[in-house]
Motif scaffolding. Structure first.
Motif, mmCIF file in Angstrom:
data_model
loop_
_atom_site.group_PDB
_atom_site.id
_atom_site.type_symbol
_atom_site.label_atom_id
_atom_site.label_comp_id
_atom_site.label_asym_id
_atom_site.label_seq_id
_atom_site.Cartn_x
_atom_site.Cartn_y
_atom_site.Cartn_z
ATOM 1 N N ARG A 99 0.850 -1.187 0.000
ATOM 2 C CA ARG A 99 0.000 0.000 0.000
ATOM 3 C C ARG A 99 0.891 1.245 0.000
ATOM 4 N NH1 ARG A 99 -3.196 -3.211 -1.253
ATOM 5 N NH2 ARG A 99 -5.152 -3.810 -0.232
ATOM 6 N N GLN A 100 0.293 2.367 -0.408
ATOM 7 C CA GLN A 100 0.999 3.641 -0.389
ATOM 8 C C GLN A 100 0.406 4.513 0.712
ATOM 9 O OE1 GLN A 100 0.485 4.877 -4.558
ATOM 10 N NE2 GLN A 100 2.681 4.548 -4.859
ATOM 11 N N THR B 23 -4.088 5.382 3.550
ATOM 12 C CA THR B 23 -3.508 4.979 2.273
ATOM 13 C C THR B 23 -4.031 5.839 1.126
ATOM 14 O OG1 THR B 23 -5.262 3.340 1.947
ATOM 15 C CG2 THR B 23 -3.239 2.607 3.034
ATOM 16 N N LEU B 24 -3.252 5.806 0.056
ATOM 17 C CA LEU B 24 -3.595 6.549 -1.147
ATOM 18 C C LEU B 24 -4.379 5.696 -2.128
ATOM 19 C CD1 LEU B 24 -3.080 9.181 -2.847
ATOM 20 C CD2 LEU B 24 -1.046 8.038 -3.733
ATOM 21 N N ASP B 25 -4.123 4.390 -2.139
ATOM 22 C CA ASP B 25 -4.689 3.544 -3.186
ATOM 23 C C ASP B 25 -5.867 2.692 -2.733
ATOM 24 O OD1 ASP B 25 -2.997 2.218 -1.528
ATOM 25 O OD2 ASP B 25 -1.678 1.443 -3.088
ATOM 26 N N PHE C 64 -7.755 3.247 0.115
ATOM 27 C CA PHE C 64 -8.704 4.076 0.865
ATOM 28 C C PHE C 64 -8.981 3.505 2.250
ATOM 29 C CE2 PHE C 64 -10.665 4.311 -3.634
ATOM 30 C CZ PHE C 64 -9.592 5.036 -4.100
ATOM 31 N N PRO D 163 -8.762 8.611 -1.292
ATOM 32 C CA PRO D 163 -7.503 8.628 -0.536
ATOM 33 C C PRO D 163 -7.670 9.328 0.808
ATOM 34 C CG PRO D 163 -7.115 9.220 -2.831
ATOM 35 C CD PRO D 163 -8.600 9.164 -2.654
ATOM 36 N N HIS E 140 -6.078 11.466 3.145
ATOM 37 C CA HIS E 140 -4.949 12.383 3.220
ATOM 38 C C HIS E 140 -4.827 13.074 4.566
ATOM 39 C CE1 HIS E 140 -2.500 13.008 -0.411
ATOM 40 N NE2 HIS E 140 -3.495 12.399 -1.040
ATOM 41 N N SER F 219 -10.991 12.490 3.823
ATOM 42 C CA SER F 219 -10.781 11.796 2.563
ATOM 43 C C SER F 219 -11.333 12.618 1.413
ATOM 44 C CB SER F 219 -11.448 10.418 2.599
ATOM 45 O OG SER F 219 -11.409 9.802 1.326
#
Length: 894
Positions: free
Chosen positions: A468-469, A486-488, A490, A512, A514, A529
């Motif tokens: 995950r990112q 995570t960015l990808d 969620f 995402p 953030h 998000s």
């Protein structure tokens, strides 16, 4: 509100020259600012002025009083270094390629393309025309690359790209100042230097250095049949010509002084003299020898000469540097510091330190060549800084960037003391644990790492079942649970700090995540998000989302107020929403679209006022007492709002650097062509210095974070905002680095609770009569720092409890701030700690009730006391070992 710029951290060295002043201060350009690094006190500070664009050349006067800084737009600032104030400004008509003060400080030699100009140096006086052009020499046929003055400030060596070095006189008329040419080099000149006798200061040798790694040594000679009256007004043949070779067979060396007997002769200035000395540019020079550094195919890119030691230091494009003793050309050191080009190499005044700069790595080194040890080794972030975090005691600052590195800085000194590089992708979030010695970092490489700041190692790594990112990070107040968004996928992942085991995966967001932050007072986690919601989670109960706050636009970030009773989030439409997390009610809304609107980008088709891009906040930060909020985004502004009144209090412009895009409100129509803006047209010159900004677009053949396609300039933006727990400073991660702002200490007058009788004279009268309580109250009402401290020290230790208990509650904050400031600089530690103890005893209940307003001052006091404790611990440990050693040696002697 009284914040001003104080320092710049994390910014790399991007090129240009550096210099070391007589008091061991290293001056280097960082973007459009100048950084001053004290190599003895080991502190760095950024000078408060800004140039209009990135600074290309800097030079200091011989006495260290003035600094001349020239930027890429040929605009120069003449600065008083001691007062750090700009005295004069001037714009040169051509790009400045070389710059040098004369040894007496009265003249400045400036290379402007193929021209050489000599200007009269201005002084401290305010003048209408501070810069006066003395003369211009148009003799060079190539760009001027090197300058050097003779010790008497009368002659000037000028090297250029036409492979020649010219010797000029700074005096006399234009017709009598035809230069002497040193020829024979096969590449552009990098350096040209005078060598003089140590006792008399008489010039007798010249060194010329070219880009192909050749150094030529030239000696001053004279001819025995040289006719004085003719020779003083005629030009000697230049080396390498047929005339010079034929004259060498017919002449022998004689002393330089020529006696004119029986009659008066006129010298080159037109004066009648009995004894005349041939000027250097009219004398005869002979090529003694040629030496080569033998570093082919690398090119020589930087050099410097120390006249007292007669030593030369050179740097090459392959990262190798050499130190040579002249004129015998004896190699003292030949070492490699990197594999990239060395862009500057400089001696200090004593000649014991060598300073090297590498623009491609953003690195500056100061090396003591006798002991072969580093005095300084600093390197900024390779790419843009993404995230920052203050330690709980406000003494450290952590930064993470797109170069995969994590750096920890000491706020007081401005130095990076550790670089952590285990991440394999961009670092997107950092977070300090409450214990002050553990640092968390999240990265796009799919890991969250915990770092021990005692041993400087990664002691725990948190991962997920599938990669995950991670783009957001937080931990609960107790430090038992770690959460990352995570960015990808969620999702929000929850780990145990002690075991490193994955405890839970919180799902529900559709975009995402953030923004992520735990409440400072309980275990409720807030997440924001791009799915237009803010969600509250009870992590320990595991019941999923406790509450959801819907919005009409994407939510970009979320933060808690320090007391945990308010929540702020920013949305894509430029609004800041304030929520009550307990009752779930919307409290306030601030519309900031007009406030955050910045300059016009070069690729914009609309003006800045009509453009809709970038008019939103990407980062928020509460003040320490929670009454204000700072907001930044893709703009040159950082906005400060009063939350209760929803009004803009102040806008901080983070930069005025025209080398960045988005600074100008109106673009210059002269730079627009049919093919688009001139700055976006790819017309790269191979001789242009390659630095941090240029190289990002060449890696892997595509654009990386912080760069623009088609050779565009970096865009000014603020990626992260954090305020110190003490409330005395705040930091912003921007395109240029981490900008530090602190409270202006010079602001002392605050007209609160004033009366006709409240005067400094009344304070002095109360002190004379020994009325400490009245004197301290009057000084607090005047709010003058010096008077408050004077009254504190006038109180006898036995009277401290009585004076402490009589202090009104409204003055507690100002009094605690004064103690915090004194503890950092005053040796009377026990006396001040006694004051603090009695204040806490007398006003403990009031401090607890007003904890929100007093929290910044108390944290400042805690910071000062913890720093003192650490220093005393180190001193006591050192003394203990020293006493043991002395006792053991005395026993052996007996």
């Amino acid at each position: 509100m009284n914040f001003r710029f104080s320092n710049l951290l994390g910014a790399p060295y991007r090129g240009g020259n550096v210099l070391i002043t007589d008091d061991a201060v290293l001056l280097s350009s960082i973007g459009n600012r100048v950084a001053a690094t004290d190599l003895l006190k080991y502190q760095t500070q950024t000078l408060p002025f800004e140039a209009s664009s990135n600074i290309a050349r800097i030079v200091a006067s011989p006495d260290g009083a003035f600094l001349l800084a020239v930027d890429n737009n040929s605009r120069a600032l003449f600065v008083n270094l001691r007062r750090r104030a700009v005295l004069h400004r001037i714009t040169f008509k051509r790009p400045v390629t070389a710059l040098r003060f004369s040894p007496d400080g009265s003249l400045i030699a400036v290379g402007l393309g193929k021209l050489l100009q000599i200007w009269r140096s201005p002084g401290f006086r305010v003048e209408f025309f501070p810069f006066q052009l003395e003369r211009t020499y148009p003799d060079c046929t190539g760009t001027v690359t090197a300058l050097d003055w003779s010790p008497d400030s009368e002659y000037l060596l000028v090297g250029s790209k036409d492979l020649a070095v010219r010797l000029f006189s700074s005096k006399g008329s234009r017709g009598q100042n035809k230069p002497f040419l040193f020829l024979g080099h096969r590449d552009a000149i990098v350096g040209a230097f005078f060598s003089s006798e140590k006792k008399s200061g008489r010039v007798f040798r010249v060194y010329t250095i070219s880009r192909d790694g050749a150094i030529f040594t030239w000696n001053l000679v004279e001819s025995h049949d040289f006719d004085a009256s003719e020779g003083l007004n005629s030009d000697p043949p230049s080396p390498g010509t047929p005339e010079q070779r034929s004259s060498e067979r017919d002449h022998v060396e004689v002393p330089i002084k020529i006696e004119l007997h029986n009659q008066k002769r006129k010298n080159f200035g037109g004066n009648d003299v009995e004894n005349s000395e041939i000027p250097l540019h009219k004398a005869r020079w002979e090529l003694q020898k040629k030496d080569f550094f033998m570093q082919s195919p690398a090119k020589l890119t930087a050099c410097d000469y120390h006249r007292e030691l007669d030593m030369v230091v050179v740097g090459f494009s392959n990262g190798v540097f050499g130190l040579y003793q002249m004129p015998d050309f004896v190699c003292i050191h030949l070492l490699s510091i990197s594999r990239e080009k060395i862009t500057t190499a400089v001696f200090n005044k004593l000649g014991n330190w060598l300073t090297f700069g590498c623009a491609k790595l953003g690195q500056l080194l100061v090396w003591e060549w006798r002991s072969e040890s580093y005095i300084l080794k600093q390197q900024g972030h390779y790419f843009d800084v993404n995230c920052i975090a203050y330690s709980p005691d406000s003494q450290m600052l952590a930064t993470g960037a797109d170069d995969n590195k994590l750096k920890v800085w000491t706020v007081s000194s401005g130095f990076c003391f550790i670089t952590l590089s285990e991440h394999t992708n961009a670092v997107t979030a950092v977070h300090f644990m409450a214990n002050n010695h553990t640092l968390l970092s999240a990265s796009l490489d799919g890991t969250v790492r915990a770092w021990d700041l005692f041993r400087y190692r990664n002691f725990r790594t948190f991962t997920t079942p599938s990669p995950r990112q991670f783009v957001s990070l937080s931990s609960d107040p107790s430090g038992e649970v770690i959460c990352a968004g995570t960015l990808d996928s969620f999702e929000i992942f929850v780990w145990s700090m002690k075991t490193g085991r994955l405890l839970d995966v919180l799902g529900g967001h559709e975009g995402p995540v953030h923004g992520l932050m735990f409440s400072p007072t309980n275990s409720v986690l807030a997440s924001s998000s791009w799915d237009k919601t803010v969600r509250l989670w009870d992590v320990f109960e595991g019941k999923g989302a406790v509450e959801t706050f819907p919005h009409t636009h994407d939510v970009l970030t979320v933060v808690y107020r320090p007391d945990g009773k308010q929540l702020a989030c920013s949305t894509l439409d430029g609004h800041i929403h304030f929520w009550d997390p307990i009752d779930g009610l919307l409290m306030y809304t601030i519309e900031g679209r007009r406030d955050i609107a910045g300059g016009r980008l070069m690729t914009d088709r609309r003006s800045a006022s009509n453009s809709s891009s970038g008019k939103y906040f990407t980062t928020l930060c509460y003040s320490a007492d929670g009454s204000y909020i700072f907001a930044g985004g893709n703009s040159k502004y950082i906005c400060m709002y009063d939350i209760a009144d929803q009004v803009l209090l102040r806008r901080f412009q983070i930069t005025r650097n025209l080398s960045l895009d988005g600074v100008l409100d109106f673009l210059n129509s002269k730079k627009m062509t049919d093919a688009g803006p001139v700055d976006l047209i790819d017309d790269e010159d191979t001789d242009v210095e390659e630095g941090i900004d240029q190289q990002t677009r060449k890696i892997l053949g595509h654009d990386l974070p912080g760069s623009m396609p088609n050779r565009g300039r970096p865009i000014v933006r603020t990626k992260c905002l954090k305020i110190a727990p003490t409330g005395r400073s705040w930091a912003a991660a921007t395109t240029e680095g981490v900008l530090m702002y602190s409270i202006d200490e010079s602001f002392v007058f605050d007209p609160t609770d004033l009366d006709v009788d409240v005067t400094p004279e009344a304070v002095d009268e109360a002190l004379e009569k020994y009325q400490p309580q009245r004197a301290l109250l009057l000084s607090l009402r005047l709010n003058e720092d010096s008077l408050i401290k004077k009254c504190i020290f006038s109180v006898k230790p036995l009277d401290i409890p009585a004076v402490s208990s009589s202090m009104p509650i409204k003055y507690l904050q100002r009094l605690i701030e004064a103690f915090a400031d004194l503890l950092e600089s005053c040796p009377h530690i026990e006396f001040l700690l006694h004051w603090c103890q009695e204040l806490c005893k007398a006003h403990g209940h009031a401090i607890q009730q007003n904890s929100r307003s007093l929290l910044p001052a108390l944290r400042s006091l805690q910071k000062a006391i913890s720093k003192l404790h650490q220093d005393l611990t180190d001193t006591c440990s050192s003394n203990e070992y020293l006493l043991r050693y002395l006792c053991s040696t005395s026993t052996k002697m007996q």
